[in-house]
Design a protein around this motif. Structure first.
Motif, PDB file in Angstrom:
ATOM      1  N   GLY A 260      10.383  22.439  -0.683  1.00  0.00           N
ATOM      2  CA  GLY A 260       9.879  21.910  -1.946  1.00  0.00           C
ATOM      3  C   GLY A 260       8.377  21.775  -1.891  1.00  0.00           C
ATOM      4  N   THR A 261       7.781  21.319  -2.992  1.00  0.00           N
ATOM      5  CA  THR A 261       6.316  21.238  -3.031  1.00  0.00           C
ATOM      6  C   THR A 261       5.847  19.789  -2.952  1.00  0.00           C
ATOM      7  N   LEU A 262       4.631  19.651  -2.449  1.00  0.00           N
ATOM      8  CA  LEU A 262       4.053  18.317  -2.284  1.00  0.00           C
ATOM      9  C   LEU A 262       3.110  18.012  -3.445  1.00  0.00           C
ATOM     10  N   ASP A 263       2.792  16.738  -3.601  1.00  0.00           N
ATOM     11  CA  ASP A 263       1.952  16.316  -4.727  1.00  0.00           C
ATOM     12  C   ASP A 263       0.537  15.998  -4.263  1.00  0.00           C
ATOM     13  N   LYS A 264      -0.379  16.081  -5.230  1.00  0.00           N
ATOM     14  CA  LYS A 264      -1.768  15.650  -4.978  1.00  0.00           C
ATOM     15  C   LYS A 264      -1.962  14.343  -5.732  1.00  0.00           C
ATOM     16  N   ILE A 265      -2.718  13.430  -5.119  1.00  0.00           N
ATOM     17  CA  ILE A 265      -2.985  12.172  -5.838  1.00  0.00           C
ATOM     18  C   ILE A 265      -4.486  11.926  -5.874  1.00  0.00           C
ATOM     19  N   ASN A 266      -4.925  11.121  -6.856  1.00  0.00           N
ATOM     20  CA  ASN A 266      -6.340  10.741  -6.836  1.00  0.00           C
ATOM     21  C   ASN A 266      -6.472   9.331  -6.271  1.00  0.00           C
ATOM     22  N   ASP A 267      -7.707   8.966  -5.930  1.00  0.00           N
ATOM     23  CA  ASP A 267      -7.975   7.673  -5.265  1.00  0.00           C
ATOM     24  C   ASP A 267      -7.543   6.477  -6.111  1.00  0.00           C
ATOM     25  N   GLU A 268      -7.516   6.670  -7.434  1.00  0.00           N
ATOM     26  CA  GLU A 268      -7.200   5.585  -8.361  1.00  0.00           C
ATOM     27  C   GLU A 268      -5.776   5.041  -8.163  1.00  0.00           C
ATOM     28  N   ILE A 269      -4.870   5.940  -7.817  1.00  0.00           N
ATOM     29  CA  ILE A 269      -3.443   5.573  -7.749  1.00  0.00           C
ATOM     30  C   ILE A 269      -3.189   4.415  -6.781  1.00  0.00           C
ATOM     31  N   ALA A 270      -3.909   4.448  -5.646  1.00  0.00           N
ATOM     32  CA  ALA A 270      -3.590   3.525  -4.559  1.00  0.00           C
ATOM     33  C   ALA A 270      -3.617   2.045  -4.960  1.00  0.00           C
ATOM     34  N   LYS A 271      -4.564   1.680  -5.798  1.00  0.00           N
ATOM     35  CA  LYS A 271      -4.795   0.247  -5.997  1.00  0.00           C
ATOM     36  C   LYS A 271      -3.605  -0.537  -6.563  1.00  0.00           C
ATOM     37  N   ASP A 272      -2.734   0.131  -7.338  1.00  0.00           N
ATOM     38  CA  ASP A 272      -1.537  -0.607  -7.773  1.00  0.00           C
ATOM     39  C   ASP A 272      -0.243   0.108  -7.355  1.00  0.00           C
ATOM     40  N   ALA A 273      -0.355   0.889  -6.281  1.00  0.00           N
ATOM     41  CA  ALA A 273       0.842   1.630  -5.835  1.00  0.00           C
ATOM     42  C   ALA A 273       1.385   1.098  -4.507  1.00  0.00           C
ATOM     43  N   LEU A 274       2.660   1.440  -4.298  1.00  0.00           N
ATOM     44  CA  LEU A 274       3.311   1.138  -3.013  1.00  0.00           C
ATOM     45  C   LEU A 274       3.223   2.401  -2.157  1.00  0.00           C
ATOM     46  N   LEU A 275       2.824   2.251  -0.911  1.00  0.00           N
ATOM     47  CA  LEU A 275       2.805   3.388   0.014  1.00  0.00           C
ATOM     48  C   LEU A 275       4.012   3.279   0.941  1.00  0.00           C
ATOM     49  N   ILE A 276       4.776   4.362   1.050  1.00  0.00           N
ATOM     50  CA  ILE A 276       5.878   4.385   2.031  1.00  0.00           C
ATOM     51  C   ILE A 276       5.520   5.430   3.085  1.00  0.00           C
ATOM     52  N   VAL A 277       5.355   4.976   4.311  1.00  0.00           N
ATOM     53  CA  VAL A 277       5.013   5.891   5.409  1.00  0.00           C
ATOM     54  C   VAL A 277       6.292   6.216   6.178  1.00  0.00           C
ATOM     55  N   LEU A 278       6.582   7.504   6.294  1.00  0.00           N
ATOM     56  CA  LEU A 278       7.805   7.918   6.983  1.00  0.00           C
ATOM     57  C   LEU A 278       7.488   8.608   8.310  1.00  0.00           C
ATOM     58  N   ASP A 279       8.319   8.335   9.305  1.00  0.00           N
ATOM     59  CA  ASP A 279       8.332   9.131  10.546  1.00  0.00           C
ATOM     60  C   ASP A 279       7.029   9.057  11.343  1.00  0.00           C
ATOM     61  N   THR A 280       6.266   7.991  11.172  1.00  0.00           N
ATOM     62  CA  THR A 280       4.949   7.901  11.824  1.00  0.00           C
ATOM     63  C   THR A 280       4.740   6.515  12.439  1.00  0.00           C
ATOM     64  N   PRO A 281       4.583   6.427  13.771  1.00  0.00           N
ATOM     65  CA  PRO A 281       4.468   5.110  14.391  1.00  0.00           C
ATOM     66  C   PRO A 281       3.061   4.537  14.419  1.00  0.00           C
ATOM     67  N   ASP A 282       2.045   5.403  14.238  1.00  0.00           N
ATOM     68  CA  ASP A 282       0.673   4.880  14.329  1.00  0.00           C
ATOM     69  C   ASP A 282      -0.192   5.332  13.149  1.00  0.00           C
ATOM     70  N   LYS A 283      -1.108   4.430  12.805  1.00  0.00           N
ATOM     71  CA  LYS A 283      -1.923   4.620  11.597  1.00  0.00           C
ATOM     72  C   LYS A 283      -2.746   5.904  11.636  1.00  0.00           C
ATOM     73  N   ARG A 284      -3.313   6.229  12.829  1.00  0.00           N
ATOM     74  CA  ARG A 284      -4.215   7.394  12.908  1.00  0.00           C
ATOM     75  C   ARG A 284      -3.498   8.702  12.603  1.00  0.00           C
ATOM     76  N   ARG A 285      -2.158   8.698  12.713  1.00  0.00           N
ATOM     77  CA  ARG A 285      -1.408   9.946  12.513  1.00  0.00           C
ATOM     78  C   ARG A 285      -0.823  10.080  11.104  1.00  0.00           C
ATOM     79  N   VAL A 286      -1.096   9.116  10.226  1.00  0.00           N
ATOM     80  CA  VAL A 286      -0.568   9.223   8.863  1.00  0.00           C
ATOM     81  C   VAL A 286      -1.413  10.239   8.087  1.00  0.00           C
ATOM     82  N   ASP A 287      -0.740  11.199   7.457  1.00  0.00           N
ATOM     83  CA  ASP A 287      -1.439  12.285   6.776  1.00  0.00           C
ATOM     84  C   ASP A 287      -1.796  11.868   5.350  1.00  0.00           C
ATOM     85  N   ILE A 288      -2.711  10.903   5.255  1.00  0.00           N
ATOM     86  CA  ILE A 288      -3.184  10.439   3.942  1.00  0.00           C
ATOM     87  C   ILE A 288      -4.570   9.816   4.103  1.00  0.00           C
ATOM     88  N   GLU A 289      -5.389   9.943   3.055  1.00  0.00           N
ATOM     89  CA  GLU A 289      -6.701   9.288   3.115  1.00  0.00           C
ATOM     90  C   GLU A 289      -6.598   7.919   2.464  1.00  0.00           C
TER      91      GLU A 289
END
Ligand code: AMP
Length: 322
Positions: free
Chosen positions: A63-92
């Motif tokens: 399937g395809t992945l989505d692009k987001i802009n910086d604005e979304i984060a401020k009122d969004a929930l982030l769910i991090v999957l399959d990643t034990p440490d912060k430095r390895r999360v594939d998100i800015e």
């Protein structure tokens, strides 16, 4: 409160949800992200849900992945999957999210989300997502069932890894029974590869160095990778094909990645714990399935010495007990 209920309640309370996973995506990370996105949408059609991260053509079939802009984060929930440490999360901008949840099956490394659920006994993140579906009101659909099946099959290396449990089989049994997915056809996408990779596999088989302590390794320089017409990720992707070699208890594939100016080390073990060694070299992972990223071949040699020593110790303890 039960952790799954807490996660469900938190998902329910947000209109915008972003799902992220680890760098260097693999089928478990990709499938769990895309399936969770769809499952949340099945249950709450009015929410905005995004599955993000650097895409790879290898898993385009999922399937395809989505692009987001910086604005979304401020009122969004982030769910991090399959990643034990912060430095390895594939998100800015990971710290900009209003709230965050981590769901993972790796050994614990650090707390970086508001709600964290990690279960090292689970075979895969897809297994945890499936368990959560069956313990909440989240709604499963056929396409997500296919993805979850592929993630579980891949991360358990077809139900052979040590954390494959009766629960894994129970959940997969229920998944197939409930959704009637044509699961045998799903192996095609997971395991189809070009002829160049078979030639690489042949090259590795011919040139693998095996020490007297049971460590096998191969160093693939950029020149060899280019000559074989593959890329720097190809060897790592086939590491599980080299399991069950009598003389080998730990095996490591070293691939030079000139584009990113790093050397990737992919490691597996049939005995000794190796993630402690990986974490000393900018890496980590599971006890017996780990990876590291180093910058020089001198460091590769240090890492290989450490792996060889751990093989030696493991064999001597085993011999003493026999
Ligand atoms: P791989 O060798 O890519 O199949 O990865 C095996 C396991 O090690 C997975 O759980 C990865 O998430 C983890 N891993 C691989 N590379 C790294 C790294 N550089 N740092 C931390 N964990 C890693």
């Amino acid at each position: 409160m039960n952790i799954y209920k807490e996660i469900y309640k938190t998902i329910k309370s947000f209109d915008k949800i972003v799902i992220a996973r680890h760098l260097g995506v693999d089928p478990d990370a990709m499938a769990s992200s895309l399936a969770l996105k769809q499952i949340i949408l099945n249950t709450f059609p009015n929410k905005k849900v995004y599955a993000v991260g650097v895409p790879t053509s290898r898993f385009k079939y999922m399937g395809t992945l989505d692009k987001i802009n910086d604005e979304i984060a401020k009122d969004a929930l982030l769910i991090v999957l399959d990643t034990p440490d912060k430095r390895r999360v594939d998100i800015e901008n990971i710290d900009n999210f209003k709230s965050s949840i981590k769901i993972d099956h790796h050994p614990f490394v650090e707390k970086f989300c508001d709600i964290e659920y990690f279960n090292e006994d689970a075979s895969s993140t897809c297994e945890i997502i499936l368990d959560m579906i069956y313990n909440t009101k989240l709604i499963l659909d056929k396409r997500s069932a296919e993805l979850l099946f592929q993630g579980i099959v891949s991360d358990t290396n077809r139900f052979t890894t040590i954390n494959t449990s009766y629960k894994t089989f129970d959940l997969v049994h229920r998944l197939i029974k409930d959704t009637n997915i044509n699961f045998t056809s799903l192996y095609d996408n997971l395991y189809m590869r070009p002829m160049s990779e078979i030639r690489l596999q042949g090259y590795i088989s011919q040139n693998l160095i095996v020490t007297e302590n049971g460590l096998a390794y191969i160093k693939l320089t950029n020149d060899i990778i280019k000559e074989l017409g593959v890329d720097s990720a190809s060897a790592g992707n086939m590491i599980n094909n080299f399991n069950y070699i009598d003389e080998v208890i730990v095996w490591a594939f070293i691939s030079e990645d000139v584009k990113n100016n790093i050397i990737k080390v992919t490691m597996r073990s049939r005995g000794p714990i190796i993630n402690t060694i990986a974490s000393k070299h900018n890496g980590g992972g599971h006890e017996r399935a780990s990876g590291a990223r180093v910058t020089t071949f001198e460091e590769v040699d240090i890492l290989l010495d450490e792996l060889d020593n751990v093989c030696k110790e493991y064999r001597s303890v085993k011999n003493e007990n026999n």
